[in-house]
Design an enzyme around this catalytic site. Structure first.
Site, PDB file in Angstrom:
ATOM      1  N   HIS A   1      17.440  39.400  70.506  1.00 30.00           N
ATOM      2  CA  HIS A   1      17.327  38.844  69.141  1.00 30.00           C
ATOM      3  C   HIS A   1      18.712  38.486  68.575  1.00 30.00           C
ATOM      4  O   HIS A   1      18.901  38.489  67.359  1.00 30.00           O
ATOM      5  CB  HIS A   1      16.633  39.806  68.173  1.00 30.00           C
ATOM      6  CG  HIS A   1      15.375  40.407  68.711  1.00 30.00           C
ATOM      7  ND1 HIS A   1      14.130  39.855  68.509  1.00 30.00           N
ATOM      8  CD2 HIS A   1      15.177  41.518  69.475  1.00 30.00           C
ATOM      9  CE1 HIS A   1      13.215  40.595  69.112  1.00 30.00           C
ATOM     10  NE2 HIS A   1      13.824  41.614  69.716  1.00 30.00           N
TER      11      HIS A   1
ATOM     12  N   SER B   1      40.411  18.636  66.275  1.00 37.17           N
ATOM     13  CA  SER B   1      39.798  17.877  65.183  1.00 37.17           C
ATOM     14  C   SER B   1      40.808  16.871  64.662  1.00 37.17           C
ATOM     15  O   SER B   1      42.008  17.149  64.635  1.00 37.17           O
ATOM     16  CB  SER B   1      39.387  18.850  64.076  1.00 37.17           C
ATOM     17  OG  SER B   1      39.388  18.200  62.831  1.00 37.17           O
TER      18      SER B   1
ATOM     19  N   LYS C   1      41.704  23.468  64.634  1.00 38.58           N
ATOM     20  CA  LYS C   1      40.465  23.506  65.409  1.00 38.58           C
ATOM     21  C   LYS C   1      40.660  23.387  66.928  1.00 38.58           C
ATOM     22  O   LYS C   1      41.509  22.645  67.397  1.00 38.58           O
ATOM     23  CB  LYS C   1      39.521  22.370  64.969  1.00 38.58           C
ATOM     24  CG  LYS C   1      38.942  22.517  63.592  1.00 38.58           C
ATOM     25  CD  LYS C   1      37.990  23.686  63.435  1.00 38.58           C
ATOM     26  CE  LYS C   1      36.669  23.469  64.125  1.00 38.58           C
ATOM     27  NZ  LYS C   1      35.866  22.431  63.462  1.00 38.58           N
TER      28      LYS C   1
ATOM     29  N   GLU D   1      29.074  21.757  74.095  1.00 43.76           N
ATOM     30  CA  GLU D   1      28.118  21.171  73.142  1.00 43.76           C
ATOM     31  C   GLU D   1      27.460  19.918  73.720  1.00 43.76           C
ATOM     32  O   GLU D   1      26.266  19.680  73.538  1.00 43.76           O
ATOM     33  CB  GLU D   1      28.839  20.808  71.839  1.00 43.76           C
ATOM     34  CG  GLU D   1      29.297  22.029  71.058  1.00 43.76           C
ATOM     35  CD  GLU D   1      30.232  21.634  69.934  1.00 43.76           C
ATOM     36  OE1 GLU D   1      29.766  21.444  68.815  1.00 43.76           O
ATOM     37  OE2 GLU D   1      31.444  21.494  70.190  1.00 43.76           O
TER      38      GLU D   1
END
Ligand code: ARG
Length: 465
Positions: free
Chosen positions: A156, A277, A283, A290
């Site tokens: 979970h 970024s 970043k 992804e």
């Protein structure tokens, strides 16, 4: 422009009709397979006496020239000739004259295109299978370095029980093993020859289907000509196997993305597999993970697209089936690309062992150990669960962990507790002791690595060349 099939027509199609119907912009990817299939077909025509040996020879030489040109990216295709098959036939006739027109004796584009795709997928299923093996080897290597690296295991997405990081990596090894089995098992159905099925009904020429099958190293032939030209199950199966593989990769990506977040900080991607970024200087984004997660969607889409295309088709060939190709090519590119990237991403991954370990000491993932401790001393597990649950509650109120409670507090909860409980709830001990088969105990994980290695070596040896 006169069509190769133009005999029964008085007019030629409108330009936009040609463009809409043409597949050359994408099926040119099958150029080498198409030539390979034609070479086998013409050899058979010659050997069966359907065309003269000298004609067969001329056609073969012409096809060889086209092959060389194709390899040097030297062929010019045109929408006027619709697809790769008619383009090559036109180029062949340009190359060797009207005798080139004999190549299509006893053949239809319907069995021709099916044969091309069988050849194409055979190559790529083997390629994918080898990439999976390479990825599995990468996982084994990483696992070897991390047998005693412990981190919280989750259910979970809540910390559940501590585990070995190697154990976690090996979970993916076995998923990939099943993926590879599925791909390899599908070769039985990929590697059969539809050549000689003709348009749909076979042919009146005395062809030898077994000979073309043999020349193309197919394991057998389609038993039924209608089935041979209209079957696309082998592509559906490929897309389905790819979907499962991508789903596994996508789950792994999700974990990597979580693990390299500020909140987890369990791993760091190498700079070569991350991006920055344009606005936020701090970043470091896990773009590759992804993208692989994202590309899973298009592979599922390709599967559904083909299933939907096929569902209402009467036998045998229908032009709808031309829609089988782009999704297949796209899936091959996506799957091969994703595997290649993943291998590099894991090879260069930095494991932040200390952060992983720290996480196991600042949670309640040792609560099961405590309940097991009481159960081993004779308390029914259900009661032990209750006792420990209450101790966890006490800790939460005091903002401490189980290791911080005193022996007196433990003994107040149950007289079965003695000072050895502290060793039992140490996360390292908790992992080490889980030596049931398939468990995360360090000795078991070492055995599992050996087993994984043996499985991999065995599979690589049986891989078709
Ligand atoms: N380009 C076609 C395809 O990929 C080849 C088969 C065409 N056959 C036909 N009878 N129109 O499906």
């Amino acid at each position: 422009m006169k069509k190769l099939w133009g005999g029964r027509f008085q007019k030629t199609p409108e330009k936009w009709v040609d463009e809409f119907g043409a597949s050359i912009s994408f099926d040119k990817e099958l150029v080498l397979e198409d030539i390979q299939g034609s070479l086998a077909h013409v050899s058979m025509l010659g050997q069966c006496g359907i065309i003269e040996p000298i004609e067969a020879q001329q056609i073969k030489e012409g096809l060889q020239t086209l092959k060389e040109k194709a390899e040097n990216d030297d062929l010019v295709f045109s929408v006027d000739y619709e697809d790769i098959h008619l383009n090559l036939e036109k180029l062949l006739i340009d190359e060797i004259g009207p005798v080139g027109g004999k190549l299509h004796t006893a053949r239809s584009r319907n069995d021709q295109v099916a044969a091309d795709m069988h050849l194409y997928l055979r190559n790529h299923v083997n390629e994918i299978s080898q990439l999976i093996s390479a990825f599995q080897q990468t996982l084994i290597n990483k696992a070897k370095d991390n047998v005693e690296t412990i981190l919280p295991g989750y259910t979970h997405l809540q910390r559940a029980q501590p585990i070995s990081f190697a154990h976690h990596l090996l979970a993916y090894f076995w998923m990939l093993e099943r993926d590879k089995q599925r791909f390899e098992e599908s070769l039985k159905r990929v590697n059969i020859s539809p050549l000689g099925c003709g348009a749909l009904a076979g042919t009146t020429f005395p062809i030898d289907r077994h000979l073309t099958a043999e020349l193309l190293e197919f394991d057998g032939i389609y038993e039924n000509s209608l089935d041979g030209v209209s079957d696309r199950d082998f592509i559906v199966e490929f897309l389905s196997n790819s979907s499962l593989l991508m789903m596994h990769l996508s789950r792994f990506c999700e974990e990597l993305i979580l693990w390299c977040s500020q909140e987890f900080q369990f791993v760091e991607l190498d700079d070569t597999y991350a991006t920055g970024s344009s606005m936020m200087p701090q970043k470091k984004n896990p773009d590759m993970a992804e993208l692989i997660r994202g590309k899973t969607g298009r592979v599922y889409g390709n599967l559904f697209s083909l299933l939907t295309t096929l569902k209402g088709l009467p036998l045998a060939y229908n032009k709808d089936m031309q829609e089988d190709k782009e999704g297949m090519f796209d899936t091959v590119r996506t799957v091969e690309g994703s595997l290649q990237i993943f291998i590099g991403m894991i090879e260069t991954l930095k494991v932040k062992e200390d952060n992983m370990k720290k996480a196991t000491t600042e949670d309640f993932s040792n609560a099961t150990e405590l309940a097991d401790y009481l159960a081993k001393k004779g308390m029914p597990f259900r009661e032990a669960h209750e006792v420990v649950g209450k101790l966890v509650f006490t800790c939460i109120q005091k903002d401490i962990y189980l290791k911080d409670l005193s022996l007196a507090e433990y003994q107040a909860a149950s007289s079965l507790f003695t000072s050895d409980l502290f060793e039992a709830i140490d996360p390292y001990t908790a992992v080490a002791k889980r030596i049931s088969d398939g468990g995360t105990g360090f000795t078991k994980v070492k055995e599992a690595i050996e087993k994984a290695e043996k499985t991999l070596i065995k599979n690589i040896q049986v891989l078709p060349s």
